[in-house]
Design a protein around this motif. Structure first.
Motif, PDB file in Angstrom:
ATOM      1  N   TRP A 190     -31.995  30.113  32.126  1.00 44.82           N
ATOM      2  CA  TRP A 190     -32.124  30.246  33.580  1.00 44.82           C
ATOM      3  C   TRP A 190     -33.589  30.093  33.972  1.00 44.82           C
ATOM      4  N   LEU A 199     -34.037  37.609  32.399  1.00 49.66           N
ATOM      5  CA  LEU A 199     -33.377  36.331  32.609  1.00 49.66           C
ATOM      6  C   LEU A 199     -32.961  35.699  31.289  1.00 49.66           C
ATOM      7  N   THR A 230     -27.875  32.073  40.931  1.00 43.58           N
ATOM      8  CA  THR A 230     -28.370  31.768  39.598  1.00 43.58           C
ATOM      9  C   THR A 230     -28.037  30.312  39.293  1.00 43.58           C
ATOM     10  N   LEU A 232     -30.855  42.093  36.511  1.00 43.39           N
ATOM     11  CA  LEU A 232     -31.960  41.856  37.436  1.00 43.39           C
ATOM     12  C   LEU A 232     -32.974  42.992  37.457  1.00 43.39           C
ATOM     13  N   PRO A 288     -36.442  41.750  35.934  1.00 37.51           N
ATOM     14  CA  PRO A 288     -35.330  40.931  35.455  1.00 37.51           C
ATOM     15  C   PRO A 288     -35.404  40.604  33.971  1.00 37.51           C
ATOM     16  N   VAL A 301     -33.813  32.114  39.884  1.00 39.85           N
ATOM     17  CA  VAL A 301     -32.919  33.143  40.405  1.00 39.85           C
ATOM     18  C   VAL A 301     -33.466  33.579  41.763  1.00 39.85           C
TER      19      VAL A 301
END
Length: 794
Positions: free
Chosen positions: A677, A673, A281, A656, A671, A680
């Motif tokens: 972010w 996120l 990540t 995830l 996911p 990934v």
């Protein structure tokens, strides 16, 4: 599609409750210890200069262990024997008459998977003490490397023991000096075990004669190590098996093969890292925690010469004499670890643990055992001690974990080979079911998951019965036992329909955790079992009410979720289970919020676990913290296997949204996120024995998912969280359009694409525009409010 105003209002109201809980005035985290992590995927090793005298260290092999705090001295174990305790070092500088205690000049600790190095810094010297335990030898090796302009000797003080792990014990131990080795030889004539503590670098020792060893200061051994020409000195500790007549055999092999043994351990962890699931990540702290969580699971694997190999519950210093917490076998803890092993694709180790658990299944009842002391082979453990078959809930848990293993790994043969044991476990579960309501009852001489309150039934056990019945039905279908599967599904369905009526407290608008032996409802509001929410046991309105309460500061702290809500009946923040904060419980609550599509609250709860990896033993997580301050609860174990397992499992399945089904060759990737972010990647996703890689990049107008498939085609469901209310969502696979389904929830939205992934590399492009990410909105709004507040005249 536009953002519906109702969705936004509901989202903000509930999330503000959760956000307020995690920033309450009474929940502030104390100043964190200074910790640094050199490169190697930003994860390993770890170094600290903070509070080093009171930091737990543990160096783990499969057959031996060195552990403890500098302030109390180290314990050295070769299972199932404790060889030494109270291991301290001191330094004598040439020309001086006073030794310098090591704990007074301990300045730094480096934690690596294969060893721990403690660094001592005096006014004119530096000594690096490397503690190493071979992977498969009942031994430990200490290396002392000296930097100084003057000669320095290392003085070692310890108390010899050579006694079995509690509750077994032997008598008649003796300790004698053998100058030919040179080493102290510990022996016990009844079992004929011997242990040696020796080194070719010993230049002096105390001569305490041959006498019975007692746990007292006057029985300690002391000796001096003098570094060689390379400024290094070595100490070797080893346990000899009864058939070994020459006590120096293993000692000489350790001296000869020291560098080979160290290289083997380094190679093991390199191979492990290359095979294990790797999650990258943009946050180095997350990567660090995940890598160490996997490492902790590997370090929990212990081989006992009499009992076999299995996962231990954790590592902590002895409290009762000769009982390291919790370095023995607990089936329930092992099953939690097995679930995490399955999540990371370590199927061979998961299979071995399930085999170990089945080895000790009660042949009379089918019940799965609770705990097994490492000295059990020397006792009538199952007959005279009440610990082996104490918890009824573990048998239910076993069926669910075994089904997860079979489905994820595709190892249907394991279920076929062990079908009679699976049937016996299910029959035991069925034997506890009340025919009137279809729910399990706890016999008066047994316990459910709660060891503090004697209950006749509990919500967690009832929810486990629903999961266990469904798991057995799936296993029955895979092993060609269709009629048994049909019966199990009926039993699970009946239980599912009965739970809400029995376990709902209308006055508190919260679930009832269980009932006493006389049928009285327990009054406290407990955060467990949060997993029941994923089964949709309660009505949507009831579930929303529960989640709203779990998100408040009554349950949430900056370091996790309380077991009992503050202000609830029975709340005690200092107790083990009535208001304390368990990492595994926090992970379960975060999973419940992700399952309920409340990703913002789930993320904050999950994030509260990250600092715990640097609280005490670096890279490992305590069992339980107090409910009112950021510190371990007095009974907590510094390296608890299920804490690391729960964090990893919640990351994989919650954050995830990754699910692997090797039986049907299917992967789901959904996911959630964090908005900050943009990238990934997850590699070594094992679909049976084939490695799959997923790399997700978030651009301004959508997601790009790159897929590497080293095997034959499989089905992929890609269902990421997208900005709430995003219009014009489209998808392409290898530049060809593909259908997209949208799933709108009050607090998040997912775009779902299903596709067959061919061998080799594929690319999926999911485009969207507009919409609103709730966390981003809240962050912007909070920043705006802070600016306005700063500009307001006082």
């Amino acid at each position: 599609m536009s953002l519906h105003p109702r969705h936004l209002v509901v989202t903000l109201i509930v999330l503000l409750v959760g956000a307020g809980a995690l920033s309450g005035q009474n929940n502030s985290v104390e100043k964190k210890d200074k910790v640094s992590a050199p490169d190697k995927h930003g994860a390993l090793p770890l170094n600290t200069e903070s509070n080093v005298q009171h930091r737990f260290v543990a160096v783990h092999g499969r057959r031996s262990l060195v552990e403890g705090y500098a302030s109390n001295g180290l314990e050295i174990w070769a299972y199932p024997f404790q060889i030494l305790f109270g291991y301290h070092v001191a330094f004598r500088v040439e020309g001086t008459t006073t030794s310098i205690p090591g704990e007074d000049v301990l300045r730094r600790i480096t934690y690596a998977p294969d060893s721990i190095t403690r660094i001592y810094v005096g006014s004119n010297f530096v000594v690096r003490e490397k503690i190493f335990v071979p992977l498969d030898e009942p031994a430990a090796i200490f290396t002392y490397q000296v930097q100084s302009t003057r000669s320095i000797n290392i003085e070692v003080h310890a108390t010899p023991v050579l006694d079995l792990m509690w509750p077994a014990a032997i008598g008649g131990q003796s300790v004698a000096w053998d100058g030919a080795l040179p080493a102290y030889v510990l022996s016990e004539p009844a079992t004929k075990y011997t242990a040696v503590v020796g080194s070719p670098d010993m230049v002096a020792h105390n001569d305490n004669g041959s006498r019975t060893v007692s746990i007292a200061d006057d029985s300690s051994i002391s000796f001096t190590l003098q570094p060689d020409a390379s400024q290094c000195a070595y100490l070797f500790v080893a346990l000899n098996m009864p058939q070994i007549s020459e006590p120096g055999t293993l000692l000489r092999r350790l001296i000869r093969d020291r560098t080979i043994l160290e290289a083997d351990a380094t190679a093991h962890y390199a191979d492990f890292s290359a095979h294990a699931m790797q999650i990258e990540t943009p946050d180095p702290k997350v990567n660090e925690a995940l890598a160490w969580a996997e490492t902790a699971l590997d370090q929990a694997w212990v081989c006992n010469p009499q009992l076999g190999c299995g996962i231990v519950a954790g590592y902590g210093p002895s409290r009762i004499k000769r009982r390291p917490q919790y370095s023995w076998f607990f089936a329930g803890d092992g099953l939690v670890a097995t679930d995490a092993l399955v999540s990371e694709g370590e199927y061979a180790r998961a299979r071995d643990e399930l085999t170990f658990i089945l080895r000790w299944q009660d042949p009379k009842t089918g019940m799965i055992w609770h705990e097994l002391s490492q000295s059990a082979a020397f006792l009538d453990w199952a007959g005279k001690y009440p610990y082996m078959y104490a918890h009824v809930d573990i048998t239910f848990q076993f069926l669910d974990s075994l089904q997860r293993y079979v489905t994820s790994s595709g190892d249907v043969a394991f279920a076929v080979d062990h079908w009679s044991a699976i049937e016996a476990a299910y029959a035991y579960c069925r034997s506890l079911i009340d025919p009137d309501n279809g729910l399990p009852r706890i016999p008066p001489d047994r316990m459910g998951g709660d060891e503090q309150d004697r209950e006749s039934d509990d919500l967690g056990l009832s929810a486990s019965w629903v999961s266990a019945a469904e798991a057995f039905a799936r296993l029955a279908a895979l092993t060609n036992h269709p009629s048994e599967g049909v019966e199990a599904r009926k039993a699970g369905s009946k239980a599912l329909g009965a739970i809400a009526g029995l376990y709902w407290n209308s006055e508190q608008s919260f679930w009832i955790p269980g009932h006493t032996s006389v049928g009285k409802a327990l009054p406290e509001r407990r955060s467990s079992p949060a997993g029941a929410l994923e089964l949709h046991i309660f009505s949507p309105r009831q579930s929303e009410t529960i989640l709203d309460q779990l998100a408040t500061s009554s349950f949430q702290t900056d370091w996790g979720t309380r077991t009992v809500g503050a202000g609830s009946a029975g709340f005690d923040p200092e107790s083990y289970a009535k208001g304390s904060v368990f990492t595994i419980g926090t992970a379960e609550v975060a999973m419940a919020f992700w399952s309920a599509h409340r990703p913002a609250t789930a993320l904050q709860i999950w994030s509260s676990m990250l600092p715990l990896f640097s609280l005490d033993s670096l890279g490992h997580v305590h069992e339980v913290l107090t409910g009112n301050s950021y510190r371990p609860q007095i009974e907590s174990v510094p390296e608890q296997t299920w804490s690391s397992a729960g964090f990893f499992d919640s990351t994989v399945h919650g954050l995830l949204g990754l699910e692997v089904d090797s039986v049907n060759r299917r992967i789901r990737f959904a996911p959630h996120l964090p908005p900050q972010w943009n990238d990934v990647s997850v590699t070594n996703i094992w679909l049976s024995d084939v490695s799959i890689g997923l790399s997700l990049h978030r651009a301004k107008d959508g997601f790009v998912l790159r897929i590497n498939n080293a095997g034959r085609p499989f089905n992929l469901e890609f269902s990421p969280q997208i900005p709430l209310g995003s219009p014009q969502v489209r998808a392409e696979v290898n530049h060809k359009p593909i259908a997209v389904d949208l799933h709108m929830n009050p607090q998040d939205e997912h775009a779902c694409v299903e596709m067959d992934v061919a061998h080799g590399n594929s690319e999926l492009y999911l485009s969207f525009a507009g919409g609103q990410h709730v966390l981003t909105y809240l962050q912007k709004r909070n920043a705006q409010e802070l600016r306005q507040l700063a500009q307001t005249p006082r």
